[in-house]
Design a protein around this motif. Sequence first.
Motif, PDB file in Angstrom:
ATOM      1  N   GLN A 229      40.373   4.918   0.775  1.00 14.15           N
ATOM      2  CA  GLN A 229      41.620   4.890   1.527  1.00 14.15           C
ATOM      3  C   GLN A 229      41.326   4.442   2.958  1.00 14.15           C
ATOM      4  OE1 GLN A 229      45.118   5.939   0.546  1.00 14.15           O
ATOM      5  NE2 GLN A 229      44.040   5.118  -1.226  1.00 14.15           N
TER       6      GLN A 229
ATOM      7  N   PRO B 192      51.848   7.624  -3.083  1.00 12.71           N
ATOM      8  CA  PRO B 192      50.608   7.133  -3.701  1.00 12.71           C
ATOM      9  C   PRO B 192      50.110   8.022  -4.832  1.00 12.71           C
ATOM     10  CG  PRO B 192      50.211   7.942  -1.462  1.00 12.71           C
ATOM     11  CD  PRO B 192      51.688   7.868  -1.639  1.00 12.71           C
TER      12      PRO B 192
ATOM     13  N   HIS C  98      49.587   6.307  -8.652  1.00 10.00           N
ATOM     14  CA  HIS C  98      48.287   6.326  -9.333  1.00 10.00           C
ATOM     15  C   HIS C  98      48.177   7.424 -10.378  1.00 10.00           C
ATOM     16  CE1 HIS C  98      46.151   3.257  -6.943  1.00 10.00           C
ATOM     17  NE2 HIS C  98      46.963   3.630  -5.967  1.00 10.00           N
TER      18      HIS C  98
END
Length: 595
Positions: free
Chosen positions: A382, A405, A409
């Motif tokens: 990240q 996020p 994911h």
Amino acid sequence: MVGKNTSDKPVLSVSGLTIAFGSTTVVHDLSFGIAAGETLAVVGESGSGKSVTSLAIMGLLPERIGRASGSVKLGDRDLLTLDESEMRSVRGGQISMIFQEPMTSLNPVQRIGDQIGEAIRIHRGLKGAELREAVLEMLRKVRIPDPEERIDNYPHTFSGGMRQRVMIAMALACNPALIIADEPTTALDVTVQAQTLALLKELQRETGTAILFITHDMGVVAEIADHVLVMRRGRAIEQGTVHEVFSNPRDAYTRSLIAAAPSLVGKLADGTIPARGVEGVPLSFRGDAPVLEVRDLSVRFPSRGGLFGRLKGEVHAVEQVSFAIGKGETLGLVGESGSGKSTIGKAIIDLAPRHSGEITVAGRRIDYADPRSLASLRRDVQMIFQDPFGSLDTRQSIGSAIIEPMQVHGIASGKEARAKMEWLLERVGLDPARATSLPHEFSGGQRQRICIARALAMSPKLIIADEAVSALDVAIKAQIIDLMIDLQKEFEVSYLFISHDMAAVERICDRVAVMYFGEIVEIGARDDVIGRPGHGYTQRLLSAIPITHPDQRSARPPQRVDATPPRSPMKPVGYRPPPQSWEMMAEGHFIRRAS
């Protein structure tokens, strides 16, 4: 009145300035003056009122929301009594301003040469070839490499520090009576900062320009100021000559600012350390296996020109860079703006094109053409950017920005994702009840905490922090660094800490890699690189760190503006760089041999 030279009429005289937004007063009864050739530093933490004071002087307070009362005189003219058309003749011609965030101040769809030239055309009346040459001269003054090529480029093709140089060129272009510099060196590395401060001092000697220098960095104040005005919560709490304020600060807050001035604990060792040759590329790291391994990474950008946009050459932004980072380790990547350090971070996460090289994360080689490999990379790595406001969606609540996020994911969803979001906000020191708030409702330091929480939501193995603390004032910067250190211990995450702030690097990093024109020239343990630098460039980098007291100005050689053309990263197509060779200064401490 601080900054007022009794023998000379002040260029700027501010008396009883009060600024309010609606019913809230943010600046209370502020008075100061600046004479020709003087520099007044206005210092204080975020929210102290120093930047809004500069906006009031420039007549840039939001219409119908902000109002200023009192007196702001430029010579004999009270600027608060002028209408907008009259202020337009003042801005850029008699008063210029250098803003902190150049990307939001520059027009992204206009070439930088046109933006600099606009002020010169309006206020100096130059046109055609004469105007272009005046713009080129300003680009040379602020040391933009290849000015004849870069004059026609757009802002997004420049690094953050290079964009700030463009802003400085725009401010200097019309030889104003007063320059308001609002945190102008925050985004610059120490060597370019030293050059910029030297340039401003040189300008003063030549033209007698007055400078209102707004900053939170007391080291910069010690370097450049004649007088100091300390602000807190909209009020002046201390003012005097720079020597008076540093030698005998009366207020406890002033003393805390001086104590927080960047300084290095490590001292440069005397003498030289014997070195021996090393075969291959040094890839030392802490631990049993690297979390990140970068081998022979090169990043090149094509340069085109002419009527048909023919390829003229390539900008070698990064060349043959190799390093590794172990679990729970922090590697600092330092160097001048334009050295390629941010480009490395972007290349790792696929935001910059890789010309060659191999990148391995947690033992898996990244195949950037494979969507599954890229998805794995984005879970494991990240990035925290320099500008937290620019990296957050202004219309998305901060809670949603952290949850999104995890959902994309497949890490968490629903109540589980919300619970993790609230827990992360608590861990970074924010109230989970503010999860529905938008980014503009938070301070700069709080926004950076939000970005850290968003990065941690993915449970990454590595966080790339790209100038993550450089835009913060010293008190908030220390808090964010301490937070990152605590979170690293808790989550065993590794950091690639990209920064030009050597004091921050010394505080957080285990090892340091020094970059110069796209190449690593020195790498090793923090105490070795900072305390016993072996490469000449590292030594110059450390020597440019600001002083901590104005009495030290005469104790070191003066910083001078280098008049020689800067080295160009532009190379002809097909250029092959010479092979790298290394010398070992100590265990794990390497420097590049001169090629």
